[in-house]
Design an enzyme around this catalytic site. Structure first.
Site, PDB file in Angstrom:
ATOM      1  N   SER A 115       0.839  -1.204   0.000  1.00 32.81           N
ATOM      2  CA  SER A 115       0.000   0.000   0.000  1.00 32.81           C
ATOM      3  C   SER A 115       0.869   1.247   0.000  1.00 32.81           C
ATOM      4  O   SER A 115       2.004   1.232   0.511  1.00 32.81           O
ATOM      5  CB  SER A 115      -0.848  -0.022   1.277  1.00 32.81           C
ATOM      6  N   TYR A 139      -1.298  -0.123  10.420  1.00 33.71           N
ATOM      7  CA  TYR A 139      -1.637  -0.755   9.143  1.00 33.71           C
ATOM      8  C   TYR A 139      -0.469  -0.621   8.158  1.00 33.71           C
ATOM      9  O   TYR A 139       0.013  -1.603   7.592  1.00 33.71           O
ATOM     10  CB  TYR A 139      -2.906  -0.119   8.554  1.00 33.71           C
ATOM     11  N   LYS A 143       2.301  -3.403   6.400  1.00 31.18           N
ATOM     12  CA  LYS A 143       2.562  -3.532   4.961  1.00 31.18           C
ATOM     13  C   LYS A 143       4.066  -3.436   4.687  1.00 31.18           C
ATOM     14  O   LYS A 143       4.604  -4.179   3.872  1.00 31.18           O
ATOM     15  CB  LYS A 143       1.808  -2.459   4.173  1.00 31.18           C
TER      16      LYS A 143
HETATM   17  N1  LIG Z   1      -8.774  -1.152  -1.096  1.00 28.23           N
HETATM   18  C1  LIG Z   1      -7.736  -0.321  -1.121  1.00 28.23           C
HETATM   19  O1  LIG Z   1      -7.879   0.881  -1.420  1.00 28.23           O
HETATM   20  C2  LIG Z   1      -6.340  -0.835  -0.829  1.00 28.23           C
HETATM   21  C3  LIG Z   1      -5.245   0.059  -0.941  1.00 28.23           C
HETATM   22  C4  LIG Z   1      -3.966  -0.424  -0.674  1.00 28.23           C
HETATM   23  C5  LIG Z   1      -3.767  -1.754  -0.318  1.00 28.23           C
HETATM   24  N2  LIG Z   1      -4.844  -2.592  -0.193  1.00 28.23           N
HETATM   25  C6  LIG Z   1      -4.605  -3.991   0.191  1.00 28.23           C
HETATM   26  O2  LIG Z   1      -5.194  -4.843  -0.772  1.00 28.23           O
HETATM   27  C7  LIG Z   1      -5.622  -6.052  -0.161  1.00 28.23           C
HETATM   28  C8  LIG Z   1      -7.063  -6.334  -0.525  1.00 28.23           C
HETATM   29  O3  LIG Z   1      -7.875  -5.251  -0.086  1.00 28.23           O
HETATM   30  P1  LIG Z   1      -9.450  -5.206  -0.340  1.00 28.23           P
HETATM   31  O4  LIG Z   1      -9.799  -3.770  -0.471  1.00 28.23           O
HETATM   32  O5  LIG Z   1      -9.819  -6.157  -1.396  1.00 28.23           O
HETATM   33  O6  LIG Z   1      -9.960  -5.720   1.084  1.00 28.23           O
HETATM   34  P2  LIG Z   1     -11.182  -6.688   1.448  1.00 28.23           P
HETATM   35  O7  LIG Z   1     -11.411  -6.547   2.915  1.00 28.23           O
HETATM   36  O8  LIG Z   1     -12.330  -6.465   0.539  1.00 28.23           O
HETATM   37  O9  LIG Z   1     -10.584  -8.127   1.125  1.00 28.23           O
HETATM   38  C9  LIG Z   1      -9.765  -8.829   2.040  1.00 28.23           C
HETATM   39  C10 LIG Z   1     -10.151 -10.303   1.941  1.00 28.23           C
HETATM   40  O10 LIG Z   1      -9.284 -11.046   2.807  1.00 28.23           O
HETATM   41  C11 LIG Z   1     -10.055 -11.905   3.625  1.00 28.23           C
HETATM   42  N3  LIG Z   1      -9.279 -12.075   4.868  1.00 28.23           N
HETATM   43  C12 LIG Z   1      -8.909 -11.092   5.736  1.00 28.23           C
HETATM   44  N4  LIG Z   1      -8.177 -11.617   6.723  1.00 28.23           N
HETATM   45  C13 LIG Z   1      -8.057 -12.959   6.471  1.00 28.23           C
HETATM   46  C14 LIG Z   1      -7.409 -14.048   7.126  1.00 28.23           C
HETATM   47  N5  LIG Z   1      -6.729 -13.883   8.278  1.00 28.23           N
HETATM   48  N6  LIG Z   1      -7.493 -15.287   6.587  1.00 28.23           N
HETATM   49  C15 LIG Z   1      -8.185 -15.480   5.424  1.00 28.23           C
HETATM   50  N7  LIG Z   1      -8.816 -14.489   4.770  1.00 28.23           N
HETATM   51  C16 LIG Z   1      -8.752 -13.229   5.280  1.00 28.23           C
HETATM   52  C17 LIG Z   1     -11.395 -11.207   3.791  1.00 28.23           C
HETATM   53  O11 LIG Z   1     -12.453 -12.098   4.091  1.00 28.23           O
HETATM   54  C18 LIG Z   1     -11.573 -10.568   2.415  1.00 28.23           C
HETATM   55  O12 LIG Z   1     -12.194 -11.473   1.507  1.00 28.23           O
HETATM   56  C19 LIG Z   1      -5.372  -5.887   1.330  1.00 28.23           C
HETATM   57  O13 LIG Z   1      -4.134  -6.517   1.640  1.00 28.23           O
HETATM   58  C20 LIG Z   1      -5.257  -4.383   1.501  1.00 28.23           C
HETATM   59  O14 LIG Z   1      -4.446  -4.041   2.605  1.00 28.23           O
HETATM   60  C21 LIG Z   1      -6.122  -2.163  -0.441  1.00 28.23           C
END
Ligand SMILES: NC(=O)c1ccc[n+]([C@@H]2O[C@H](COP(=O)([O-])OP(=O)(O)OC[C@H]3O[C@@H](n4cnc5c(N)ncnc54)[C@H](O)[C@@H]3O)[C@@H](O)[C@H]2O)c1
Length: 332
Positions: A115, A139, A143
């Protein structure tokens, strides 16, 4: 793939299934939903649990998996400030279990969801990958530590790997795959509009083109396509192991609100409030490295992003996947 039932992961699942790949998703369905990954195999488990390493080892062997994409994580910066132990445990134990589980396997590519939060407070210049790394919340710290762990563990296991640092992800590639969590300017503004409340602008006296804060919003389908590009590029060998994923341009709060007004067909009257402490004027990615070395760049505009987010939230085509959106530039 871990976290494939979530917002970003489910887009990648759909792109991979569309091109004929077999996809196995490991997800505990905390924020993710089974309906988002029709056609993929689901192993429902918590990656942070002590049994996860063995479960991963078994599923990778059973399905002969050769690529791993790790999306699963907790992702709320404000929540991480309140619950640092849970964030460190969930995000880093999960990653360590996954990496240990694939150590002796045929996996040849590993992609980690990092991120822009790894940069912390940035100057107003476009942020390159070599900018100082000083995350300001747990957070972002998980990362950054995650990137280090990926680098160390995949080096010793001989697995080519890459960390993709996403900026602010928005939009929906299909109407049934919208972001269901209210956490960024898009979703917060859309929810307020749906409740009949005015959008809020925190500070309109920044040194930006219209005085409001500028951030780099990138369409989730562009982010998803960056993963396919990274998987392909890893096969040929990459010069770096971290890449910014953004648009390189940025949109102001006022421009986002205008785009929500256009998508919703409503006249919006934003309320201007005090600046929030620690909010920089502008955070925009330098995306030249990804464009050079991954042969990837974003294609969707701000209005396409906001319109697709609005349609997904407003329940368009809730009953099915609907059409994948295409960039305006590609439409005849
Ligand atoms: N959405 C954003 O703007 C953004 C920006 C930068 C980085 N990210 C990173 O991208 C990744 C995906 O983000 P997203 O927006 O799709 O989030 P999200 O919450 O929609 O998806 C995360 C998924 O991981 C699963 N999960 C969480 N913890 C778990 C565990 N311990 N075991 C098994 N499954 C688990 C959840 O059920 C969910 O399906 C994350 O790592 C997040 O930090 C997201």
């Amino acid at each position: 793939m871990t976290g494939g039932a979530g917002y970003i992961g489910s887009h990648v699942v759909r792109l991979l299934l569309d091109r004929g790949d077999e996809v196995v998703v490991v997800d505990r369905l905390s924020t993710g939903r089974r309906e988002r990954i029709d056609g993929a195999t689901l192993l429902e488990t918590d990656l942070a649990s002590p049994t996860a390493e063995d479960e991963i080892h078994e599923i990778v062997r059973e399905h002969g998996l050769t690529g791993v994409l790790h999306f699963a994580a907790l992702k709320s910066a404000p929540e991480s400030v309140q619950e640092p132990e849970r964030y460190y445990r969930q995000n880093l134990d999960s990653l360590a279990n996954l990496l240990a589980g694939i150590r002796d396997s045929d996996v040849q590519a590993f992609v980690f969801s990092s991120s822009a939060a790894v940069y912390g407070e940035v100057s107003d210049e476009p942020v390159g990958e070599d900018a100082p790394l000083a995350p300001i919340n747990p957070y972002g710290q998980t990362k950054l530590a995650g990137e280090w762990l990926v680098r160390a563990a995949t080096a010793v296991a001989g697995i080519p790997s890459v960390s993709l640092r996403y900026f602010n992800v928005g939009g929906a590639g299909w109407p049934d795959l919208g972001d269901e969590q209210v956490g960024n300017l898009f979703s917060i503004t859309i929810e307020r509009v749906l409740r009949g409340e005015p959008p809020i602008i925190y500070g309109d006296d920044y040194a930006t083109r219209d005085g409001t804060g500028v951030r780099d919003y990138v369409h989730v389908l562009d982010v998803a396509e960056a993963h396919l590009a990274a998987l392909g590029a890893l096969r040929g060998g990459l010069q770096h192991d971290v890449y910014n994923i953004g648009t390189g341009t940025g949109a102001s709060v006022r421009e986002v609100i205008d785009a929500v007004a256009a998508a919703s067909g409503r006249l919006l009257h934003p309320v201007v409030s005090e600046r929030r402490p620690g909010d920089p004027a502008s955070v925009v990615a330098d995306v030249s490295r990804a464009s050079r070395e991954l042969a990837w760049r974003s294609r969707y505009s701000l209005s396409e992003m906001v319109e697709s987010a609005w349609n997904a939230r407003a329940g368009a085509a809730r009953s099915g996947a609907g059409e994948r959106i295409r960039p305006e530039a590609e439409q005849s």
